[in-house]
Scaffold this active site. Structure first.
Site, PDB file in Angstrom:
ATOM      1  N   ASP A 347      -7.703   8.477  -1.227  1.00 48.91           N
ATOM      2  CA  ASP A 347      -8.857   8.318  -2.108  1.00 48.91           C
ATOM      3  C   ASP A 347      -8.913   9.445  -3.133  1.00 48.91           C
ATOM      4  O   ASP A 347      -8.501  10.577  -2.868  1.00 48.91           O
ATOM      5  CB  ASP A 347     -10.142   8.325  -1.278  1.00 48.91           C
ATOM      6  N   GLU A 403      -5.109   5.900  -5.076  1.00 46.09           N
ATOM      7  CA  GLU A 403      -6.224   5.431  -5.894  1.00 46.09           C
ATOM      8  C   GLU A 403      -6.276   6.307  -7.147  1.00 46.09           C
ATOM      9  O   GLU A 403      -6.907   7.356  -7.167  1.00 46.09           O
ATOM     10  CB  GLU A 403      -7.544   5.526  -5.128  1.00 46.09           C
TER      11      GLU A 403
END
Length: 733
Positions: A347, A403
Site C-alpha cells: 500500500d 499501489e
C-alpha cells in the site's frame, strides 16, 4: 537469482533489457545504475555483517517475547533512545520491578532473561497480559507495547490495545495441511475485508469468513484473495491503514490460529492469498503503537518534518536505519512463515517513493519526474530489497503488487534488470475513469477512443491489475459502481416482479459491460472488491462518531444475492461466468507469457526451430516473423466506432470481444474483423436470460469467417449485436 541464506544480486543490472522495451530510459541509465548500486551495496552489507539476508530478515525470532525449551523467557527490544526498559504484566501484578529490568546491549538493544519457576513452569503463561515500560531521557516511565507483539487485544473498559502473550499449547496450535499454491499465470483477485464480510451489523470473524465467504469465492472462480486490514490497527474505521502492531493479526476477528485456518482453507481450493501490507507509514499512536517507542521522536521513524505525513496524520519510516530495515523485512517474512501468505499488495507506494509523497503532484509522465531529486532513493531501494528478498526465498509462489498512481517506470521490472521487482502494479486510472464518466457524462456521449486508450495505456512489460472499482471507490463520500448507475431505483426495482425500470435495465447492462471490457482490455490481472461483483448498493462506512457508531454500511448484504426474487443474482451469475471463462481461455496471461517469451525464450525457440518460428531466411524476414510471433498474444482493437458505439477486439488467438454501448441501436449483420480463420460460437453474452438480459441472441448460431481482410484483420464475419450488449466469440474448430 541466487538462492541460500545470502542471495546476491548480479554485479551490474541488465539495463539493456529495459532499454529494449523502452528506449527513452536510456537517457536515465546513470540514475538507474546508481539506484541499483545502492541496493546492491545494501545487500552486500547485510550478507557480510548480519550472517546473510535470511538471518537478517528473521528478526521476529530474536526480538520480542520468547519462551525457550526450558520454559525460561527471553525478551529483546531495540530502543536506542531509552535510559532503561522494564517488563510488567499479569505475572507480577503490573509492578515495575528491578528484577524485570532489561540489560543494555550494544547498538541500542536491550535484553531480559527470566528463569522458569521452581516447579519448572513458565513465569509468563499463555494469554498473560504484558507491558513494556520505558525510562525516557526526560525521566518519566512510559508504558509501551512490544513492536514485535504477535497478539494484542482491546479491553472493553478503554480504547487502548494491550499485548497478550500468544503461546498456545501444541494441541491448540493450528497445523497447516496444504502447501502454497503455485503462482497463477494471471491473477483474478477478490479483495476482501474480514470485518465487513457478514450481512449482520457487526464485526465478522476469521471463522465466519472461512465458512461463509471462501465458498462464494470458489464458486465465482477467483484464484486469489487479497486480505485487507489484517495487521492490527487501533482505529477500526481507518480500514486497516493506520497500523499499530505490525506483527499482530487483528484480534477483532479472532485469534491468530483462526487466520491460519482461513489461509489454509483457501489453499485447499488452490487459491492464492495476498496480504495488504502497510509499510508506507504507521499510526501516530504512542501507548499502543510504534510512535515514540523509546521516548524519542525518531527510533523507527525520521525525526522532524520528514517523519510525518501531513495528509494522513501518520509517521513515516526511516528506511536508512539498519533496525528499521530488519523490522520491516522481518515483518514480511513472518507473515509468510507463520501464516503462509503467498505474497503482498504494498500500500501507498507513491507516498513512499517521492519526497512530496505524491501530494499536489499531477504526474504528467515526463521521465524527469521519476528520475529527478524528488524521488526518494532510500524508499525505492527498500522496496527493491523487499522484492529481491521475497522472490529469492519464495520463487515458486511469491507475488507482489504495487499501489502506485504515478506510473514510475521500471517499478514492475525484475530487480536484476534495474527495476523495482514488483510482479504487478494496480491500474489505478481505470476506476477513476469509470467513476468520472458515470458522474459527468451520459453513456450515449462516451468517447470510445478515450476509453480504449485509457484501458490500454500502460507500460509495456510491466503487468497491471485492472479493475472497475476497489475498496477506494466504495468508501463513504463515494458510491459503488452499481449505485452510481442505478441509485435510489435499487431500493424499489430490483425485484424480478417489479415493474420494468429503464434505470435498472441500463444500470445492469452497463455494470456487466464495464466489467467485461475492463478484464478484456485493461491489464494482465483483474480485481473486484467483496460484494461488488453482484452490484452491492450504497457505499462503505465504518462505525464512528460521525454515524453514531453504526454498522449499517460496514457489512456485505449477501441476503440480496441469495434471494432468488431479486436481480442481484443475475449480476453475480455474469461475474462468475466471466471469471470462469477467463480461467478457461487465460487471456489475462497472454501478454505476460509474451513478455517471458520475448526476453528469455526467443533464442531457445530459434535454436530448436519451434513451431512458432519459421526457418531463418534473412534479417528482414526474421524481423517480420518476430513481429508476427509477438502479435500472437496481444490484444488488438480492430474497431472503435464512436457513432455506432461499438468496440471490437481480440485477445489471444481464439477470442473476439464485441461491445455495443449504444443506448437504443442494435445492429444486424454487423461486419467485424477476425484475426484467426475458423468457426466461432458465443461463449459469453451479457444479454442472456441468466444474467437478467433480454435473451435477444441465439446461442446456437455458428459464425464462420470469410477470407477477406477487414479492419486490419485477415478475416471477417457478421454478427447481430443488440443495444447495450457485450458478447465474446470463441473459436470452436
Amino acid at each position: 537469482m541466487a538462492q541460500g541464506d545470502s542471495p546476491s544480486p548480479p554485479p551490474e543490472p541488465n539495463v539493456e533489457a529495459l532499454f529494449s522495451v523502452d528506449g527513452y530510459l536510456r537517457d536515465h541509465q546513470n540514475e538507474i545504475k546508481r539506484r541499483y548500486g545502492c541496493f546492491k551495496d545494501l545487500v552486500q552489507h547485510i550478507n557480510q555483517h548480519e550472517g546473510g539476508l535470511n538471518k537478517f530478515t528473521k528478526g521476529y525470532e530474536y526480538y520480542g517475547v520468547h519462551r525457550l525449551q526450558d520454559n525460561s523467557i527471553v525478551v529483546r527490544e531495540w530502543a536506542p533512545g531509552a535510559e532503561g526498559v522494564y517488563l510488567k504484566g499479569d505475572f507480577n501484578q503490573f509492578m515495575v520491578e528491578e528484577r524485570y529490568s532489561f540489560k543494555s546491549l550494544e547498538f541500542g538493544r536491550w535484553e531480559l532473561k527470566i528463569p522458569p519457576k521452581e516447579d519448572g513452569s513458565c513465569v509468563i503463561p499463555h494469554l498473560c497480559k504484558l507491558k513494556l515500560v520505558m525510562r525516557t531521557k526526560a525521566g518519566p516511565l512510559e508504558e509501551r507495547i512490544c513492536p514485535w507483539a504477535r497478539y494484542v487485544t482491546r479491553p472493553k473498559e478503554y480504547p487502548i490495545f494491550e499485548q497478550v502473550f500468544w503461546d498456545p499449547p501444541s494441541n491448540q496450535k493450528y497445523k497447516f495441511k496444504h502447501p502454497h499454491p503455485k503462482r497463477p499465470l494471471a491473477l483474478t483477485i477478490y479483495e476482501s475485508h474480514v470485518g465487513i464480510s457478514s450481512w449482520e451489523g457487526k464485526v465478522a470473524t476469521y471463522k465466519e469468513f472461512t465458512n461463509n465467504v471462501i465458498p462464494r469465492i470458489v464458486d465465482l472462480g477467483y484464484n486469489c484473495i487479497q486480505m485487507m486490514a489484517v495487521m492490527e490497527h487501533a482505529y477500526y474505521a481507518c480500514f486497516g491503514y493506520q497500523v499499530t502492531s505490525f506483527f499482530a493479526a487483528s484480534s477483532r476477528y479472532g485469534v491468530p490460529e483462526d487466520l491460519k485456518e482461513l489461509v489454509d482453507v483457501a489453499h485447499s481450493h488452490g487459491i492464492t492469498v495476498l496480504l495488504d501490507v502497510v509499510h508506507s507509514h504507521a499510526s501516530k499512536n504512542v501507548v499502543d503503537g510504534l510512535n515514540q517507542f523509546d521516548g524519542t521522536n525518531s527510533c523507527y521513524f525520521h525525526d522532524g518534518a520528514r517523519g510525518t505525513h501531513d495528509l494522513w496524520d501518520s509517521r513515516l519510516f526511516n528506511y536508512t536505519s539498519w533496525e528499521v530495515l530488519r523490522f520491516l523485512l522481518s515483518n514480511l517474512r513472518m507473515w509468510i512463515e507463520e501464516f503462509h501468505f503467498d505474497g503482498f499488495r504494498f500500500d501507498g507506494v507513491t507516498s513512499m517513493i517521492y519526497h512530496t509523497h505524491g501530494m499536489g503532484h499531477g504526474f504528467t509522465g515526463h521521465y524527469d519526474e521519476y528520475f529527478g531529486l524528488n524521488t526518494d532513493t532510500e524508499s525505492f531501494n527498500y522496496l527493491t530489497l523487499a522484492n529481491f528478498m521475497l522472490h529469492s526465498f519464495y520463487p515458486d509462489f511469491m507475488i507482489t503488487v504495487s499501489e502506485d498512481v504515478s506510473g514510475m517506470p521500471t517499478l514492475g521490472r525484475p530487480v536484476e534488470d534495474g527495476g523495482g521487482g514488483f510482479d504487478y502494479r494496480l491500474a489505478m486510472g481505470l476506476p477513476d475513469m469509470w467513476i468520472k464518466l458515470l458522474k459527468t457524462t451520459q453513456d450515449e456521449d462516451w468517447n470510445l477512443d478515450n476509453i480504449c486508450h485509457t484501458l490500454t495505456n500502460r507500460r509495456w512489460s510491466e503487468p497491471c491489475i485492472a479493475y472497475t472499482e476497489s475498496h477506494d471507490q466504495a468508501l463513504v463520500g463515494d458510491k459503488t459502481l452499481a449505485f452510481w448507475l442505478m441509485d435510489k431505483e435499487m431500493y424499489t426495482h430490483m425485484s424480478i416482479i417489479s415493474e420494468p425500470s429503464l434505470v435498472i435495465d441500463r444500470g445492469m447492462a452497463l455494470h456487466k459491460m464495464l466489467r467485461l471490457i475492463t478484464i478484456g482490455l485493461g491489464g494482465e490481472g483483474y480485481l473486484t472488491f467483496i460484494g461488488n461483483e453482484f452490484g452491492h448498493p450504497e457505499w462503505l462506512d465504518f462505525p464512528r462518531a460521525g454515524n453514531r457508531e453504526s454498522y449499517h454500511y460496514a457489512r456485505r448484504q449477501w441476503n440480496l444475492v441469495d434471494d432468488p426474487s431479486l436481480k442481484y443474482r443475475f449480476l453475480n451469475n455474469f461475474d462468475r461466468d466471466m471469471i470462469h471463462l477467463e480461467a478457461k481461455y487465460q487471456w489475462l496471461a497472454s501478454r505476460q507469457d509474451l513478455i517471458n517469451i520475448k526476453e528469455k525464450d526467443i533464442q531457445k525457440m530459434k535454436s530448436t526451430k519451434s513451431a512458432s518460428w519459421k526457418q531463418k531466411k534473412s534479417t528482414e524476414d526474421e524481423k517480420k516473423e518476430t513481429d508476427t510471433f509477438y502479435t500472437v498474444f496481444q490484444s488488438y482493437i480492430s474497431l472503435k466506432h464512436n457513432a455506432d458505439k461499438v468496440v471490437v477486439f481480440d485477445r489471444s488467438d481464439n477470442l473476439v470481444f464485441i461491445f455495443n454501448f449504444h443506448p437504443n441501436s442494435s445492429y444486424t449483420d454487423y461486419k467485424i474483423g477476425v484475426k484467426t480463420p475458423g468457426t466461432y460460437r458465443i461463449v459469453l453474452d451479457s444479454d442472456a436470460e441468466e444474467y437478467g438480459g433480454h435473451k435477444r441472441l441465439d446461442h446456437n448460431t455458428v459464425f464462420k469467417t470469410h477470407n477477406e481482410p477487414w479492419h486490419d484483420r485477415p478475416c471477417h464475419t457478421f454478427v447481430y449485436i443488440p443495444t447495450r450488449t457485450a458478447i465474446v466469440l470463441a473459436k470452436c474448430d
